[in-house]
Enzyme design. Structure first.
Site, PDB file in Angstrom:
ATOM      1  N   GLY A 165       4.595   1.995  11.442  1.00 50.53           N
ATOM      2  CA  GLY A 165       4.384   0.701  12.100  1.00 50.53           C
ATOM      3  C   GLY A 165       5.565   0.275  12.954  1.00 50.53           C
ATOM      4  O   GLY A 165       5.466  -0.689  13.730  1.00 50.53           O
ATOM      5  N   THR A 196       0.822  -1.217   0.000  1.00 49.84           N
ATOM      6  CA  THR A 196       0.000   0.000   0.000  1.00 49.84           C
ATOM      7  C   THR A 196       0.859   1.271   0.000  1.00 49.84           C
ATOM      8  O   THR A 196       0.662   2.164  -0.817  1.00 49.84           O
ATOM      9  CB  THR A 196      -0.916   0.006   1.247  1.00 49.84           C
ATOM     10  N   HIS A 244      -9.696   7.545   7.939  1.00 55.42           N
ATOM     11  CA  HIS A 244      -9.903   7.740   9.375  1.00 55.42           C
ATOM     12  C   HIS A 244     -10.623   9.077   9.544  1.00 55.42           C
ATOM     13  O   HIS A 244     -10.456   9.986   8.730  1.00 55.42           O
ATOM     14  CB  HIS A 244      -8.573   7.858  10.129  1.00 55.42           C
ATOM     15  N   SER A 277       3.039   7.568  11.546  1.00 57.89           N
ATOM     16  CA  SER A 277       1.862   6.919  10.939  1.00 57.89           C
ATOM     17  C   SER A 277       0.929   7.928  10.271  1.00 57.89           C
ATOM     18  O   SER A 277       1.064   9.143  10.455  1.00 57.89           O
ATOM     19  CB  SER A 277       1.087   6.184  12.025  1.00 57.89           C
ATOM     20  N   CYS A 278      -0.034   7.394   9.558  1.00 55.89           N
ATOM     21  CA  CYS A 278      -1.024   8.259   8.884  1.00 55.89           C
ATOM     22  C   CYS A 278      -1.765   9.133   9.890  1.00 55.89           C
ATOM     23  O   CYS A 278      -1.943  10.333   9.668  1.00 55.89           O
ATOM     24  CB  CYS A 278      -2.011   7.397   8.092  1.00 55.89           C
TER      25      CYS A 278
HETATM   26  P1  NAD Z   1       1.345  -3.761   3.096  1.00 54.45           P
HETATM   27  O1  NAD Z   1       1.093  -5.074   3.745  1.00 54.45           O
HETATM   28  O2  NAD Z   1       0.307  -3.191   2.201  1.00 54.45           O
HETATM   29  O3  NAD Z   1       2.698  -3.816   2.271  1.00 54.45           O
HETATM   30  C1  NAD Z   1       3.873  -4.384   2.774  1.00 54.45           C
HETATM   31  C2  NAD Z   1       4.609  -5.053   1.640  1.00 54.45           C
HETATM   32  O4  NAD Z   1       5.864  -5.552   2.119  1.00 54.45           O
HETATM   33  C3  NAD Z   1       3.852  -6.271   1.066  1.00 54.45           C
HETATM   34  O5  NAD Z   1       3.912  -6.181  -0.343  1.00 54.45           O
HETATM   35  C4  NAD Z   1       4.654  -7.470   1.602  1.00 54.45           C
HETATM   36  O6  NAD Z   1       4.599  -8.571   0.729  1.00 54.45           O
HETATM   37  C5  NAD Z   1       6.054  -6.872   1.643  1.00 54.45           C
HETATM   38  N1  NAD Z   1       6.995  -7.582   2.546  1.00 54.45           N
HETATM   39  C6  NAD Z   1       6.711  -8.338   3.635  1.00 54.45           C
HETATM   40  N2  NAD Z   1       7.864  -8.778   4.192  1.00 54.45           N
HETATM   41  C7  NAD Z   1       8.875  -8.296   3.445  1.00 54.45           C
HETATM   42  C8  NAD Z   1      10.300  -8.387   3.507  1.00 54.45           C
HETATM   43  N3  NAD Z   1      10.896  -9.067   4.480  1.00 54.45           N
HETATM   44  N4  NAD Z   1      11.035  -7.741   2.578  1.00 54.45           N
HETATM   45  C9  NAD Z   1      10.444  -7.024   1.582  1.00 54.45           C
HETATM   46  N5  NAD Z   1       9.100  -6.893   1.464  1.00 54.45           N
HETATM   47  C10 NAD Z   1       8.328  -7.512   2.400  1.00 54.45           C
HETATM   48  O7  NAD Z   1       1.687  -2.752   4.285  1.00 54.45           O
HETATM   49  P2  NAD Z   1       1.504  -1.175   4.269  1.00 54.45           P
HETATM   50  O8  NAD Z   1       0.099  -0.858   4.637  1.00 54.45           O
HETATM   51  O9  NAD Z   1       2.080  -0.600   3.027  1.00 54.45           O
HETATM   52  O10 NAD Z   1       2.375  -0.770   5.540  1.00 54.45           O
HETATM   53  C11 NAD Z   1       3.777  -0.599   5.466  1.00 54.45           C
HETATM   54  C12 NAD Z   1       4.231   0.277   6.617  1.00 54.45           C
HETATM   55  O11 NAD Z   1       3.581   1.550   6.501  1.00 54.45           O
HETATM   56  C13 NAD Z   1       3.856  -0.248   8.022  1.00 54.45           C
HETATM   57  O12 NAD Z   1       4.844   0.181   8.920  1.00 54.45           O
HETATM   58  C14 NAD Z   1       2.551   0.479   8.313  1.00 54.45           C
HETATM   59  O13 NAD Z   1       2.285   0.580   9.688  1.00 54.45           O
HETATM   60  C15 NAD Z   1       2.848   1.832   7.691  1.00 54.45           C
HETATM   61  N6  NAD Z   1       1.669   2.613   7.326  1.00 54.45           N
HETATM   62  C16 NAD Z   1       0.579   2.010   6.767  1.00 54.45           C
HETATM   63  C17 NAD Z   1      -0.520   2.792   6.466  1.00 54.45           C
HETATM   64  C18 NAD Z   1      -1.761   2.191   5.903  1.00 54.45           C
HETATM   65  O14 NAD Z   1      -2.848   2.646   6.219  1.00 54.45           O
HETATM   66  N7  NAD Z   1      -1.692   1.177   5.065  1.00 54.45           N
HETATM   67  C19 NAD Z   1      -0.506   4.164   6.698  1.00 54.45           C
HETATM   68  C20 NAD Z   1       0.658   4.758   7.189  1.00 54.45           C
HETATM   69  C21 NAD Z   1       1.741   3.964   7.527  1.00 54.45           C
END
Ligand code: NAD
Length: 335
Positions: A111, A13, A221, A140-141
């Site tokens: 995260g 994401t 949110h 975070s967001c």
């Molecule tokens: P996500 O699950 O959508 O994406 C994570 C990606 O990383 C996936 O494609 C997964 O396959 C990959 N991955 C897993 N293990 C891996 C590894 N060892 N090496 C390389 N790639 C790997 O997660 P996200 O929502 O994009 O969240 C990522 C970070 O951003 C987290 O810290 C989250 O808390 C933070 N975040 C998320 C949001 C949200 O709402 N989605 C908002 C702000 C911050």
């Protein structure tokens, strides 16, 4: 001047959005993205022209699936000036020693704990403190959305106390594993929630308490804010202040829900329909018995994306001035 070389580790994401936002800047470029599996996102990345890397032992699997993997994550970071770690919360921590060994600068997401990077970032609030740093955490967001309103209010009027209730989306739209749910979940039940302390990781002097619930929605949110200020001001003063902020959008025109904000994002042609700014309902901004109240919508999938671009610029010292970096990032992304 050659462009700063950026690698994205974790292309989900947040990672895929940061990759696209970096690509449109003129002072940085994507040298690779890392995917664990050859799913549709890996094919889209390939089609966009990104070099796709993967975990050790999975290069052949990628190639067999039709993705010409350029090598391992280690190969990717060896070519980078800075890696943006967008792996799931808790996974990024395990990558720190790899980045240290490679001597590459790293950005983690909200995260991960503050202590991992030792510095939590919001472009508006503390850009100058990130200049030249090796490790940074983009908050975070929700914390990003809170910093964007609290910082200017604090600068202009001084903050006595912030109370916030966060109504959180339970999952992202593509996140089928976490939903659907049909409940309202106080989360956490023990109060106050961790969101207030997370704002303090950026602005330690702010007196803030928070509560949070999860709702059965994937569309943003919603925050209810109640703020006591040091100096007197009117709701019009606050609206004018918010109106001047580069990452705040005042909304009205019949928009009465987060669903309509997401529709607006699509209508104005935003990539993926993203709404990078805090969306504050103009009519909600109220001074009542000397206290400020308002509602804001936060698009969880995208508000941190421009912040990651600014964090890269600060760490690489491409721009000394935070306001200049914010303006440059926004212009290139098409705010
Ligand atoms: P996500 O699950 O959508 O994406 C994570 C990606 O990383 C996936 O494609 C997964 O396959 C990959 N991955 C897993 N293990 C891996 C590894 N060892 N090496 C390389 N790639 C790997 O997660 P996200 O929502 O994009 O969240 C990522 C970070 O951003 C987290 O810290 C989250 O808390 C933070 N975040 C998320 C949001 C949200 O709402 N989605 C908002 C702000 C911050």
């Amino acid at each position: 001047m050659s462009k700063v070389k950026v690698a994205i580790n974790g292309y989900g994401t947040i990672g895929k959005r940061v990759a696209d936002a970096v690509s449109v800047q003129d002072d940085m470029e994507i040298i690779g993205i890392a995917k664990t599996r050859p799913n549709y996102e890996a094919f889209v990345a390939r089609d966009k022209g990104y070099e796709v890397y993967t975990l050790e032992g999975r290069v052949d699997d990628m190639k067999k699936a039709g993705i010409p993997a350029a090598g391992t994550v280690e190969d990717m970071i060896a070519k980078a000036d800075v890696v943006v770690d967008c792996t799931p919360g808790g996974v990024g921590e395990q990558n720190k020693s790899m980045y240290e060994k490679a001597g590459v600068k790293a950005i983690w997401q909200g995260g991960e704990d503050h202590e991992l990077a030792g510095f939590s970032f919001n472009a508006n609030a503390n850009y100058s403190e990130a200049l030249g740093r090796d490790f940074v955490r983009v908050v975070s967001c929700n914390t990003t959305g809170l910093c964007r309103v609290i910082h200017p209010l604090d600068q202009e009027y001084g903050i006595k106390k912030v109370r916030v209730t966060l109504m959180r989306r339970s999952a992202d739209p593509g996140d089928v594993k976490k939903g659907p749910i049909n409940a309202i979940i106080p989360n956490p039940i023990k109060l106050p929630s961790h969101h207030g302390p997370d704002v303090k990781s950026v602005m330690p002097h702010i007196n803030i308490t928070s509560t949070a619930v999860k709702l059965p929605t994937t569309l943003m949110h919603l925050h209810t804010l109640n703020i006591e200020l040091e100096k007197d001001c009117s709701s019009d003063d606050v609206k004018a202040l918010f109106g001047e902020q580069p990452r705040i959008r005042m909304i009205g025109q019949g928009i009465g829900s987060t669903a309509e904000i997401m529709e607006l994002g699509k209508d104005i042609g935003r990539p993926r329909g993203d709404m990078w700014e805090n969306c504050i309902w103009e009519d909600s901004v109220t001074m009542y018995e000397g206290e400020l109240y308002f509602f804001q919508g936060i698009h969880q999938e995208s508000d941190v994306v421009p912040e990651n671009v600014d964090a890269i610029r600060a760490m690489m010292e491409l721009e000394e001035d935070g306001a200049e970096s914010i303006a440059k990032t926004n212009r290139a992304m098409g705010f």
